[in-house]
Structure formats: C-alpha cells, structure tokens
Design a protein around this motif. Sequence first.
Motif, PDB file in Angstrom:
ATOM      1  N   THR A  80       2.128  -1.045  -7.992  1.00  0.00           N
ATOM      2  CA  THR A  80       2.880  -0.041  -7.245  1.00  0.00           C
ATOM      3  C   THR A  80       1.882   0.996  -6.778  1.00  0.00           C
ATOM      4  O   THR A  80       1.435   1.839  -7.566  1.00  0.00           O
ATOM      5  N   SER A  81       1.495   0.931  -5.525  1.00  0.00           N
ATOM      6  CA  SER A  81       0.417   1.788  -5.034  1.00  0.00           C
ATOM      7  C   SER A  81       0.963   3.068  -4.428  1.00  0.00           C
ATOM      8  O   SER A  81       2.156   3.195  -4.145  1.00  0.00           O
ATOM      9  N   GLY A  82       0.071   4.002  -4.201  1.00  0.00           N
ATOM     10  CA  GLY A  82       0.413   5.219  -3.500  1.00  0.00           C
ATOM     11  C   GLY A  82       0.406   4.988  -2.005  1.00  0.00           C
ATOM     12  O   GLY A  82       0.194   3.874  -1.525  1.00  0.00           O
ATOM     13  N   PRO A  83       0.605   6.030  -1.226  1.00  0.00           N
ATOM     14  CA  PRO A  83       0.680   5.877   0.233  1.00  0.00           C
ATOM     15  C   PRO A  83      -0.625   5.409   0.866  1.00  0.00           C
ATOM     16  O   PRO A  83      -0.613   4.835   1.957  1.00  0.00           O
ATOM     17  N   GLY A  84      -1.767   5.599   0.192  1.00  0.00           N
ATOM     18  CA  GLY A  84      -3.043   5.177   0.754  1.00  0.00           C
ATOM     19  C   GLY A  84      -3.429   3.755   0.430  1.00  0.00           C
ATOM     20  O   GLY A  84      -4.437   3.260   0.938  1.00  0.00           O
TER      21      GLY A  84
END
Length: 229
Positions: A80-84
Amino acid sequence: MPKSLRPWRTASATPQPDPARIARLERELGIGDGEPFTDGRRCLMAGWGDALDSSDVVADEYGRISLTGETGSHGLGAITSGPGGYRIQVDMGFHSIGPHLAAHSGLYFGRGIADTYQHGVPGTTGGYHLAMRQSGLMRLYRHAPGMAAGRAIGAGDVHTAAPKAGEPMTFEIDVTPGTVEVRRLGHPGWTTGPIPDDMHRGGHFGLSNGSVDNPAARPFWDYLVVTEL
C-alpha cells in the motif's frame, strides 16, 4: 537486533550475518543506532513476513530463501504505497550458473489480485516482472491477462555484469504513478531508466523462479525492504 530484521532467519539455520548490510538496513529503517532515511521516505515492509511458513519456501544455511514449489512463484502480499509510489529493494542471486545462460528469474509486481504470476502460464490479471538472465542481461516486462508471454518494455536489454554463483545482486524497482524503473546496483548504467507506463498499479508482488527449472541453479533472495517514494 530488532525483530523486523529477522524474518529471513530460521531456528534450524546457521546464520552467517553480514554486519555491513545489517547496519545499512538499520540505518535506512531508522532503528538500532542508525539514522532514518535522510529524505524522509517511510518504510512499508521489511523482511519476508510469513513466507517461511510456506512449504514452497526454504531457507539455506545463510538464511537466504529459495522456492521449492512446482509453480516456481510465491506471493509476498500487497504494498500500500503513498501518492508518490514505492521502491522495492531486494538481493537476488543464483546458486549455480548455466548451462542455459538465457534462463531468467526475478520478481513480479503491480498485480491487482493475489494470484501469483507464473512464467509461461496465462494469468487472470496483469502486472510487471523483472527478468534477470544468468548471462547478465536484465529486462522489464509487462504481462496482460490471458497471455502466456510478457511484452518487453523500455529501450532494450540492459547489459550488466554476469552473475557469479552464490553471489547476490542488489536490485531496486521504482513504481511511480506514471513510470516504472529497475536498477541493478553496482554501476550507473545498469538501469532501464524511468519507463513511461501506468497500466498496472496493483500492490500484489512476489518472487519468481522464471525459466530456471534446474534445482541446482535456482535463484535465492535476501534483504527485502519496501519504502515509499
């Protein structure tokens, strides 16, 4: 040493830790006596989690893991990654080299569901896979639902130094909202460069023996760390 850095060790193994690498991991993760990422990147995953509980995974005397299952693939969960986006850093090597130097192994990632990618087998979802050949050629592929073969993306094969039996190589895979890139650390030219491609952004990823079907030459993996970009 913190528990988060121990998933690749087993009670029956005889660990041969690399102090420099452990220190690097502790520094990057901001634990132990080290400092956290200087650019503020957040750690998303470290180590192998529940992988060693599977009968398809075995650890050698150094704590490196290999796959024993007939399918030659093993899922590691979902990122689950961040927006980047995110970066996967992992070591991989081959227990032995040859005789088929075109044989490849690597990782798959970007899949939307948990079914594993299998080399040469049509799947139900798409994603990407890194192919590192025993000759030293590296390439990134995109695979589509229902297709057995992947489609190479990027400018072409990346020529890196030929792997040596038993010696690990360190790879970084960067997935941003609009690009994917794979690097083999050790030389600035060993990279695909950022490839414009946003077709698959699922979080499921895992390990793949690829086309290596000789148990003596199967790959091993170690030191998995996933961070946000």
